[in-house]
Scaffold this motif. Structure first.
Motif, PDB file in Angstrom:
ATOM      1  N   ARG A 168      48.886  48.834  12.714  1.00 30.39           N
ATOM      2  CA  ARG A 168      49.462  49.908  12.021  1.00 30.39           C
ATOM      3  C   ARG A 168      49.172  51.089  12.825  1.00 30.39           C
ATOM      4  N   GLY A 169      49.684  51.260  13.478  1.00 25.05           N
ATOM      5  CA  GLY A 169      50.699  52.101  14.682  1.00 25.05           C
ATOM      6  C   GLY A 169      48.845  52.872  15.426  1.00 25.05           C
ATOM      7  N   ARG A 170      48.179  52.168  15.535  1.00 26.52           N
ATOM      8  CA  ARG A 170      46.973  52.197  16.247  1.00 26.52           C
ATOM      9  C   ARG A 170      47.143  52.724  18.203  1.00 26.52           C
ATOM     10  N   ASP A 171      46.718  53.480  18.596  1.00 29.63           N
ATOM     11  CA  ASP A 171      46.627  53.523  19.814  1.00 29.63           C
ATOM     12  C   ASP A 171      46.297  52.344  20.582  1.00 29.63           C
ATOM     13  N   TRP A 172      47.207  51.701  21.660  1.00 34.66           N
ATOM     14  CA  TRP A 172      46.568  51.088  22.198  1.00 34.66           C
ATOM     15  C   TRP A 172      46.739  50.835  23.949  1.00 34.66           C
ATOM     16  N   LYS A 173      46.035  51.178  24.866  1.00 33.87           N
ATOM     17  CA  LYS A 173      45.600  51.701  25.948  1.00 33.87           C
ATOM     18  C   LYS A 173      45.688  50.327  27.097  1.00 33.87           C
ATOM     19  N   MET A 174      46.841  50.507  28.358  1.00 32.98           N
ATOM     20  CA  MET A 174      46.828  49.566  29.433  1.00 32.98           C
ATOM     21  C   MET A 174      46.429  49.822  30.367  1.00 32.98           C
ATOM     22  N   PRO A 175      45.023  49.058  30.824  1.00 33.96           N
ATOM     23  CA  PRO A 175      44.707  49.255  32.168  1.00 33.96           C
ATOM     24  C   PRO A 175      45.943  48.728  33.224  1.00 33.96           C
ATOM     25  N   GLU A 176      45.193  49.614  34.198  1.00 36.66           N
ATOM     26  CA  GLU A 176      46.424  48.997  35.687  1.00 36.66           C
ATOM     27  C   GLU A 176      46.373  47.474  35.932  1.00 36.66           C
ATOM     28  N   GLY A 177      47.605  46.525  35.614  1.00 41.98           N
ATOM     29  CA  GLY A 177      47.132  45.149  36.159  1.00 41.98           C
ATOM     30  C   GLY A 177      47.127  44.093  34.489  1.00 41.98           C
ATOM     31  N   ASN A 178      47.278  44.789  33.685  1.00 40.53           N
ATOM     32  CA  ASN A 178      47.386  44.305  33.097  1.00 40.53           C
ATOM     33  C   ASN A 178      48.746  44.046  32.148  1.00 40.53           C
ATOM     34  N   PHE A 179      49.135  42.738  30.931  1.00 41.40           N
ATOM     35  CA  PHE A 179      50.520  42.503  31.326  1.00 41.40           C
ATOM     36  C   PHE A 179      50.874  42.597  29.573  1.00 41.40           C
ATOM     37  N   ALA A 180      52.304  43.866  29.766  1.00 42.39           N
ATOM     38  CA  ALA A 180      52.851  44.416  28.712  1.00 42.39           C
ATOM     39  C   ALA A 180      54.280  44.052  28.116  1.00 42.39           C
ATOM     40  N   ALA A 181      54.683  42.784  27.150  1.00 40.95           N
ATOM     41  CA  ALA A 181      56.494  42.744  27.037  1.00 40.95           C
ATOM     42  C   ALA A 181      56.510  42.863  26.015  1.00 40.95           C
ATOM     43  N   THR A 182      58.444  43.034  25.892  1.00 35.91           N
ATOM     44  CA  THR A 182      58.589  42.788  24.459  1.00 35.91           C
ATOM     45  C   THR A 182      59.794  41.735  24.346  1.00 35.91           C
ATOM     46  N   LEU A 183      60.078  41.403  23.421  1.00 37.14           N
ATOM     47  CA  LEU A 183      61.027  39.995  23.271  1.00 37.14           C
ATOM     48  C   LEU A 183      62.115  40.824  21.628  1.00 37.14           C
ATOM     49  N   LEU A 184      63.585  40.591  22.753  1.00 40.26           N
ATOM     50  CA  LEU A 184      64.597  41.113  21.200  1.00 40.26           C
ATOM     51  C   LEU A 184      64.921  40.308  21.075  1.00 40.26           C
ATOM     52  N   PHE A 185      65.462  39.250  19.653  1.00 46.49           N
ATOM     53  CA  PHE A 185      66.210  38.828  19.209  1.00 46.49           C
ATOM     54  C   PHE A 185      66.567  38.983  17.994  1.00 46.49           C
ATOM     55  N   HIS A 186      67.482  37.835  17.824  1.00 42.55           N
ATOM     56  CA  HIS A 186      67.996  37.872  16.579  1.00 42.55           C
ATOM     57  C   HIS A 186      68.058  36.653  15.933  1.00 42.55           C
ATOM     58  N   PRO A 187      66.519  36.698  14.765  1.00 47.50           N
ATOM     59  CA  PRO A 187      66.160  35.732  13.940  1.00 47.50           C
ATOM     60  C   PRO A 187      66.962  34.820  13.099  1.00 47.50           C
ATOM     61  N   LYS A 188      66.928  33.402  13.898  1.00 47.50           N
ATOM     62  CA  LYS A 188      67.782  32.434  13.645  1.00 47.50           C
ATOM     63  C   LYS A 188      67.031  31.550  12.416  1.00 47.50           C
ATOM     64  N   CYS A 189      67.446  32.533  11.232  1.00 47.08           N
ATOM     65  CA  CYS A 189      66.107  32.105  10.131  1.00 47.08           C
ATOM     66  C   CYS A 189      66.695  33.365   9.167  1.00 47.08           C
ATOM     67  N   GLU A 190      66.391  32.927   8.072  1.00 49.05           N
ATOM     68  CA  GLU A 190      66.617  33.221   6.680  1.00 49.05           C
ATOM     69  C   GLU A 190      65.584  34.807   7.158  1.00 49.05           C
ATOM     70  N   LEU A 191      65.531  36.396   6.391  1.00 49.67           N
ATOM     71  CA  LEU A 191      65.030  36.974   6.400  1.00 49.67           C
ATOM     72  C   LEU A 191      63.707  36.804   6.138  1.00 49.67           C
ATOM     73  N   THR A 192      63.545  36.011   4.984  1.00 47.90           N
ATOM     74  CA  THR A 192      61.772  35.778   4.464  1.00 47.90           C
ATOM     75  C   THR A 192      60.618  35.568   5.109  1.00 47.90           C
ATOM     76  N   GLN A 193      61.643  34.755   6.462  1.00 47.52           N
ATOM     77  CA  GLN A 193      60.699  33.608   7.235  1.00 47.52           C
ATOM     78  C   GLN A 193      60.487  34.522   8.830  1.00 47.52           C
ATOM     79  N   ALA A 194      61.808  35.535   8.981  1.00 45.77           N
ATOM     80  CA  ALA A 194      61.332  36.102  10.077  1.00 45.77           C
ATOM     81  C   ALA A 194      59.619  36.836  10.781  1.00 45.77           C
ATOM     82  N   ALA A 195      59.024  36.367   9.669  1.00 45.72           N
ATOM     83  CA  ALA A 195      57.513  36.627  10.219  1.00 45.72           C
ATOM     84  C   ALA A 195      56.643  35.308  10.167  1.00 45.72           C
ATOM     85  N   LEU A 196      57.249  34.322   9.970  1.00 45.92           N
ATOM     86  CA  LEU A 196      56.678  33.038  10.707  1.00 45.92           C
ATOM     87  C   LEU A 196      56.851  33.473  12.471  1.00 45.92           C
ATOM     88  N   TYR A 197      57.393  34.143  13.270  1.00 45.16           N
ATOM     89  CA  TYR A 197      57.740  33.983  14.336  1.00 45.16           C
ATOM     90  C   TYR A 197      56.800  34.503  15.037  1.00 45.16           C
TER      91      TYR A 197
END
Length: 249
Positions: free
Chosen positions: A48-77
């Motif tokens: 919901r757009g809330r600020d999120w702080k990341m102290p040093e040494g913590n993990f932050a990453a994003t996986l970007l991919f094309h889902p291999k499912c119907e659009l309605t099932q994408a949230a199940l990932y």
């Protein structure tokens, strides 16, 4: 077995506004799945757009991919990602801590929130081109209580709860491998085995919880999740399916 999934790219950045924003910028230019990891984020955000702080040494990453499912099932990932996150933490922590998953996708360590997941779809004209799954883990330090909402679950860190030192660079490969395996399972067999595995790790299953949206508060016994991932609560007025809400114990 290698320690990185075949065909998956990896981008490690020293500093970025947020890995989710970088994923959106990269989406038009990449053909296959890619992990985007940052050692420092200057404008990270949570649900919901809330600020999120990341102290040093913590993990932050994003996986970007094309889902291999119907659009309605994408949230199940979201559930696939939660299981992968719990599996990677379990592999590295071992018996030093007790892990569970708070619906839908926060991972708890000894009852405190150690990690969270954010899903965002990327596309134009109502068409889904990519899915971005952002993951943050308190490896070294939990954010200060002053940065949290008053009703937020108390955060914990891996180091604080177990005494173990795990670097972000060490954490990404087991996470990527776990997600790759579970995503392939989801794409082959559907949501049923993911749902079963998730329920086996669910926090407060069979206990009374409170689900709050911006307009409604529902209290009931957390009985299960359905085929859409909705939380099923047994309330005084009968079963209720909760598709999206903040859950409190």
């Amino acid at each position: 077995m290698t320690d990185w999934p075949e065909g998956v790219a990896r981008h490690v950045l020293a500093r970025v506004d947020s890995t989710m924003a970088e994923a959106a910028r990269l989406a038009p230019r990449i053909a296959g799945p890619a992990w985007i990891q940052a050692r420092e984020q200057t404008a990270a955000r949570g649900r919901r757009g809330r600020d999120w702080k990341m102290p040093e040494g913590n993990f932050a990453a994003t996986l970007l991919f094309h889902p291999k499912c119907e659009l309605t099932q994408a949230a199940l990932y979201s559930f696939v990602a939660a299981l992968a996150l719990e599996e990677a933490l379990s592999r590295l922590i071992g018996p030093a801590g007790r892990l569970s998953i708070k619906w839908p996708n926060d991972v708890l360590l000894n009852g405190g929130k150690v990690a969270g997941i954010l899903l965002e779809s990327i596309g134009t004209g109502g068409q889904l081109s990519h899915l971005a799954i952002g993951i943050g883990v308190n490896l070294a330090e939990a954010p200060p209580a002053a940065q949290l909402e008053t009703s937020a679950m108390a955060p914990v860190s891996v180091a604080g709860e177990t005494g173990l030192t795990i670097t972000p660079e060490e954490f990404l490969p087991p996470l990527a491998m776990a997600f790759d395996r579970l995503a392939r399972q989801f794409e082959t067999y559907g949501f049923a085995p993911i749902r079963t595995a998730w329920l086996a790790r669910a926090a407060r299953l069979g206990e009374t919880v409170v689900a709050r949206t911006t307009t409604e508060t529902t209290e009931g016994v957390f009985e299960t999740i359905d085929d859409s991932g909705a939380m099923i609560l047994r309330t005084a007025h009968g079963p209720r399916a909760i598709a999206a809400a903040d859950v409190f114990f």
